[in-house]
Design an enzyme around this catalytic site. Structure first.
Site, PDB file in Angstrom:
ATOM      1  N   HIS A  85      -6.723  -7.040  -0.209  1.00  9.32           N
ATOM      2  CA  HIS A  85      -6.681  -5.602  -0.458  1.00  9.32           C
ATOM      3  C   HIS A  85      -5.837  -5.318  -1.698  1.00  9.32           C
ATOM      4  O   HIS A  85      -4.721  -5.823  -1.811  1.00  9.32           O
ATOM      5  CB  HIS A  85      -6.080  -4.874   0.747  1.00  9.32           C
ATOM      6  CG  HIS A  85      -6.778  -5.214   2.031  1.00  9.32           C
ATOM      7  ND1 HIS A  85      -6.252  -6.099   2.943  1.00  9.32           N
ATOM      8  CD2 HIS A  85      -7.963  -4.807   2.520  1.00  9.32           C
ATOM      9  CE1 HIS A  85      -7.090  -6.213   3.964  1.00  9.32           C
ATOM     10  NE2 HIS A  85      -8.143  -5.440   3.734  1.00  9.32           N
ATOM     11  N   HIS A 130       0.812  -1.224   0.000  1.00 10.12           N
ATOM     12  CA  HIS A 130       0.000   0.000   0.000  1.00 10.12           C
ATOM     13  C   HIS A 130       0.840   1.266   0.000  1.00 10.12           C
ATOM     14  O   HIS A 130       0.366   2.313  -0.435  1.00 10.12           O
ATOM     15  CB  HIS A 130      -0.936   0.032   1.209  1.00 10.12           C
ATOM     16  CG  HIS A 130      -1.955  -1.059   1.219  1.00 10.12           C
ATOM     17  ND1 HIS A 130      -2.854  -1.255   0.193  1.00 10.12           N
ATOM     18  CD2 HIS A 130      -2.205  -2.023   2.129  1.00 10.12           C
ATOM     19  CE1 HIS A 130      -3.620  -2.295   0.476  1.00 10.12           C
ATOM     20  NE2 HIS A 130      -3.244  -2.785   1.641  1.00 10.12           N
ATOM     21  N   ASP A 183      -3.456 -10.713  -2.048  1.00 14.50           N
ATOM     22  CA  ASP A 183      -3.992 -10.197  -0.797  1.00 14.50           C
ATOM     23  C   ASP A 183      -5.421  -9.723  -1.071  1.00 14.50           C
ATOM     24  O   ASP A 183      -5.738  -9.333  -2.199  1.00 14.50           O
ATOM     25  CB  ASP A 183      -3.119  -9.021  -0.353  1.00 14.50           C
ATOM     26  CG  ASP A 183      -3.375  -8.555   1.050  1.00 14.50           C
ATOM     27  OD1 ASP A 183      -2.664  -9.031   1.951  1.00 14.50           O
ATOM     28  OD2 ASP A 183      -4.254  -7.701   1.245  1.00 14.50           O
ATOM     29  N   ASP A 194      -5.627 -12.941   4.063  1.00 11.10           N
ATOM     30  CA  ASP A 194      -6.804 -12.206   4.498  1.00 11.10           C
ATOM     31  C   ASP A 194      -7.991 -12.427   3.561  1.00 11.10           C
ATOM     32  O   ASP A 194      -9.028 -11.789   3.689  1.00 11.10           O
ATOM     33  CB  ASP A 194      -6.513 -10.723   4.690  1.00 11.10           C
ATOM     34  CG  ASP A 194      -5.701 -10.098   3.581  1.00 11.10           C
ATOM     35  OD1 ASP A 194      -5.475 -10.762   2.551  1.00 11.10           O
ATOM     36  OD2 ASP A 194      -5.280  -8.944   3.741  1.00 11.10           O
TER      37      ASP A 194
END
Length: 187
Positions: A46, A7, A44, A120
């Protein structure tokens, strides 16, 4: 082994990520002429918005990302090989998307794969919203490892996210990643 801080951007941290390890790795490998073409497989839950913002314009890096459409980051940075999934996506649909995505890359040549193997995506994850099982995550990893092995491309793995409640599901999923790696690569 942790890594996967996908990120962080050029001049700021974001989403638990102080710096972007994949971007630094890619740019260093390219600068030192260790590789010519890099594939990032970011699985992931995200979207790796930092990877996309830092590396989208680099013709030497291809980013393949499967992420949740409605989860963080809420403003996505799209890549040509980006797949957004709806809430509660289960194993079969996820794995079908993964296989189609990898199929679209099979004729391209890469010198290394950087694999963000976030867990996740599990149904139990407190910060995710997909619904993969432990078996589904193992099959995901097996698919990526077999892709790497079949094309004889070295693969570097980072574990990325995992926030299950109870945390034992995250730990089990991360351990399973290495069990599958040992199975596929025979080490």
């Amino acid at each position: 082994l942790a890594g996967g801080t996908h990120h962080a951007g050029f001049d700021e941290g974001e989403g638990f990520c102080a710096f972007n390890d994949f971007a630094i790795c890619c740019l260093k490998l390219l600068q030192d002429k260790k590789v010519k073409k890099i594939l990032i497989i970011d699985l992931d839950v995200h979207q790796g918005n930092g990877n996309a913002s830092l590396l989208n314009d680099n013709n030497s890096v291809t980013i393949f990302c499967i992420h949740s459409r409605k989860n963080y980051p809420f403003r996505k940075v799209q890549t040509p090989h980006s797949i957004s999934l709806e809430d509660n996506t289960k194993d079969k649909e996820y794995l079908d998307c993964l296989n189609k995505g990898l199929e679209s890359l099979k004729d391209k040549n890469f010198d290394i794969i950087l694999y963000q193997a976030g867990v996740d995506v599990l149904k139990e994850d407190s910060l995710g919203n997909l619904s993969l099982t432990l078996d589904g995550v193992m099959e995901r990893d097996r698919t990526v490892f077999n892709f790497s092995k079949s094309k004889n491309i070295p693969l570097a793995l980072v574990l990325g996210g995992g926030y299950s409640k109870p945390i034992s599901s995250t730990v089990k999923a991360h351990l399973n990643t290495y069990i599958v790696a040992k199975e596929v690569f025979n080490f």
